[in-house]
Design a protein around this motif. Structure first.
Motif, PDB file in Angstrom:
ATOM      1  N   LYS A 135      25.329  11.412  21.167  1.00  0.00           N
ATOM      2  CA  LYS A 135      25.502  11.776  19.566  1.00  0.00           C
ATOM      3  C   LYS A 135      25.238  10.757  18.838  1.00  0.00           C
ATOM      4  CE  LYS A 135      29.223  15.203  19.365  1.00  0.00           C
ATOM      5  NZ  LYS A 135      30.453  15.313  20.099  1.00  0.00           N
TER       6      LYS A 135
ATOM      7  N   THR B 147      34.038   4.415  20.414  1.00  0.00           N
ATOM      8  CA  THR B 147      34.261   4.666  21.445  1.00  0.00           C
ATOM      9  C   THR B 147      35.208   5.619  22.114  1.00  0.00           C
ATOM     10  OG1 THR B 147      36.026   2.769  20.999  1.00  0.00           O
ATOM     11  CG2 THR B 147      33.632   1.969  21.759  1.00  0.00           C
ATOM     12  N   LYS B 148      35.686   6.260  21.027  1.00  0.00           N
ATOM     13  CA  LYS B 148      36.753   7.211  21.238  1.00  0.00           C
ATOM     14  C   LYS B 148      36.297   8.258  22.384  1.00  0.00           C
ATOM     15  CE  LYS B 148      39.787   9.838  18.483  1.00  0.00           C
ATOM     16  NZ  LYS B 148      40.110  10.336  17.259  1.00  0.00           N
ATOM     17  N   SER B 149      35.085   8.783  22.527  1.00  0.00           N
ATOM     18  CA  SER B 149      34.984   9.994  23.305  1.00  0.00           C
ATOM     19  C   SER B 149      34.585   9.358  24.756  1.00  0.00           C
ATOM     20  CB  SER B 149      33.677  10.590  22.835  1.00  0.00           C
ATOM     21  OG  SER B 149      32.444   9.759  22.913  1.00  0.00           O
TER      22      SER B 149
ATOM     23  N   GLU C  67      32.002   8.669  25.838  1.00  0.00           N
ATOM     24  CA  GLU C  67      30.470   9.129  26.189  1.00  0.00           C
ATOM     25  C   GLU C  67      29.513   8.140  25.665  1.00  0.00           C
ATOM     26  OE1 GLU C  67      29.477  12.610  26.874  1.00  0.00           O
ATOM     27  OE2 GLU C  67      31.698  12.598  27.783  1.00  0.00           O
TER      28      GLU C  67
ATOM     29  N   THR D 265      26.873   6.544  23.138  1.00  0.00           N
ATOM     30  CA  THR D 265      26.865   7.006  21.643  1.00  0.00           C
ATOM     31  C   THR D 265      25.581   6.170  20.925  1.00  0.00           C
ATOM     32  OG1 THR D 265      29.314   7.635  21.803  1.00  0.00           O
ATOM     33  CG2 THR D 265      28.063   7.332  19.588  1.00  0.00           C
TER      34      THR D 265
ATOM     35  N   GLN E 157      27.199   2.037  26.990  1.00  0.00           N
ATOM     36  CA  GLN E 157      28.105   2.964  26.353  1.00  0.00           C
ATOM     37  C   GLN E 157      27.828   3.255  24.989  1.00  0.00           C
ATOM     38  OE1 GLN E 157      32.528   2.171  26.522  1.00  0.00           O
ATOM     39  NE2 GLN E 157      32.820   3.986  25.294  1.00  0.00           N
TER      40      GLN E 157
END
Ligand code: ADP
Ligand code: ASP
Ligand code: MG
Length: 438
Positions: free
Chosen positions: A2, A25-27, A29, A31, A175
């Motif tokens: 994303k 950093t929440k997901s 995944e 980014t 990340q």
């Protein structure tokens, strides 16, 4: 992957930068993050350039020193360790010395675009350092290495895709990838930018180049509202828009999106989601290919419009006449927004009046020319296909007490536009909200 773009207010303080770090950093995944300058910084940098342009290094230095003090204060609040405080302080000293270098010798090449670029260069450095200090595997990618415009000052999508591809391949397994919004190089390799508010455009160009699964525009409001929230009370966020509706709203003044930022996402078929950093759990607005039939979605207004009418007693609309008129506008690189024709005249509106005098002088060869300044285009957007009976009547009904200079309908299935005096803008927007969204 994303793409998440954060605007000026969303990175406007150390507190907000920490909020951005949490959101990206929440997901867990990988980014791709695009950042604007901290709010107010681009304006200050433009002020500095203006002072330098007017050969006033003293005032330029005052603004630079004030900005530097503010940023040094942010460092104390943002970082926990001396290592990162020192690292970022050193970096900032370098950047502010660079700005000061322009005040010392006014006769060396003075590069306004390089000065204005510092806002995004600084904010991205601050955030990447914060993420790294927090133990996140984050990398800063220099937008000047892959964002480029062509000879027509349009983004060079092929170049961007190719260069970004190389950069991403050389830096696998991070990340968070961070880059500067707004800034780019032009076709000659000089530092340039995508115009005010251009970070949205960067995000969508990068989204299309990667390609990303979604482009998120994080800002200070919970999505596209159905009218201008700065002018009309009780506006509401719209859950969904299709690409055309969003593009019309952005072009006709909905400030939440840069006017051309929808195009790359639309061509690549990548959904754009508008989200609020102040209220991250609010649903926001999703912009995609879905068409909701029979619904008027929103109203927007574009200021600083000039209307030009050319009237002739001769066969005005004879073959070739409109071409000649359009060529005059084209030769001054002045796009026409609205157009209306009759047997004896044609009216057009423009939002760039830089060459108004020259254009009018040339048009006078073909007839009598009248000019109305301080006008505004109000645009009603939704499924306004002509098979939907009654929608244009509904919109015109809301205009019944407002003097309307021009109307445009049928140019697309998605809008009806009215040209009015700027003085009538507020009550027009209020009337439209009252009639269309009550
Ligand atoms: P950013 O700095 O995040 O890019 P902008 O200031 O460019 O943010 O855009 C967000 C602002 O757009 C909002 O604060 C709001 O005042 C303004 N705005 C204007 N029209 C609309 C609209 N129709 N919907 C939502 N916001 C709008
Ligand atoms: N910092 C730039 C501006 O203020 C670009 C952006 O924020 O989108 O216009
Ligand atoms: Mg913006």
């Amino acid at each position: 992957m994303k793409v998440m773009k954060f605007g000026g207010t969303s990175v406007g303080s150390p507190e907000r930068m920490k909020g951005v770090a949490t959101l990206v950093t929440k997901s867990g995944e990988p980014t791709f993050v695009v950042l604007s300058a901290m709010s107010g910084t681009t304006n200050s940098l433009i002020e500095i350039s203006n002072y330098l342009y007017k050969k006033n290094p003293g005032s330029a230095n005052e603004v630079i020193n004030h900005l530097e003090r503010k940023y040094m204060q942010h460092i104390e609040e943002l970082y926990a360790t001396d290592e990162y405080k020192n690292k970022t302080r050193d970096f900032l000293h370098g950047e502010f010395d660079y700005l000061r270098s322009f005040t010392k010798d006014l006769f060396t090449s003075f590069e306004e675009k390089s000065i204005v670029a510092q806002g995004e260069i600084i904010s991205t450095n601050m955030v990447v350092n914060y993420l790294q200090e927090s133990g996140v595997k984050a990398i800063l990618l220099n937008a000047l290495d892959f964002m480029r415009t062509d000879k027509n000052a349009e983004p060079d999508s092929r170049y961007i895709k190719e260069k970004l591809g190389i950069v991403m391949e050389a830096n696998p397994a991070y990340q968070v990838y961070i880059t500067q919004g707004f800034i780019c190089r032009n076709a000659y390799g000089e530092v340039d930018n995508l115009l005010r508010g251009g970070s949205d455009y960067t995000a969508s160009l990068i989204g299309a180049a990667l390609p990303a699964e979604e482009i998120q525009i994080w800002t200070d409001i919970d999505g596209m509202h159905n009218n201008d929230p700065r002018i009309v009370d009780n506006t509401e966020a719209i859950p969904q828009l299709n690409f055309e509706e969003a593009a019309e709203l952005a072009y006709f003044g909905a400030k939440i999106l840069h006017p051309t930022c929808i195009q790359p996402a639309k061509y690549a078929g990548i959904p754009v989601r508008l989200k609020s950093t102040m209220d991250p759990d609010a649903p926001g607005t999703i912009i995609d290919n879905v068409i909701t039939r029979g619904k008027i979605k929103a109203v927007a207004a574009k200021d600083n419009i000039t209307a030009i009418k050319i009237k002739s007693s001769r066969m005005l609309l004879a073959t070739g006449f409109l071409r000649k008129v359009f060529e005059i506008f084209e030769s001054y690189q002045t796009p026409i927004d609205m157009i209306a024709t009759s047997e004896v005249g044609v009216s057009m509106s423009i939002d760039n009046s830089t060459h108004l005098t020259e254009i009018v002088d040339e048009l006078k060869k073909y007839g009598t020319v009248t000019v109305d300044t301080d006008m505004c285009i109000v645009c009603v957007v939704g499924d306004l296909d002509w098979s939907n009976l009654g929608f244009e009547t509904l919109a015109t009904d809301a205009m019944k007490n407002i003097p309307v200079r021009m109307i445009s309908y049928g140019g697309s299935n998605y809008n009806i536009s009215f040209l009015i005096k700027t003085a009538d803008k507020k009550r027009t927007l209020q009337n439209l909200s009252h009639v269309l969204f009550k």
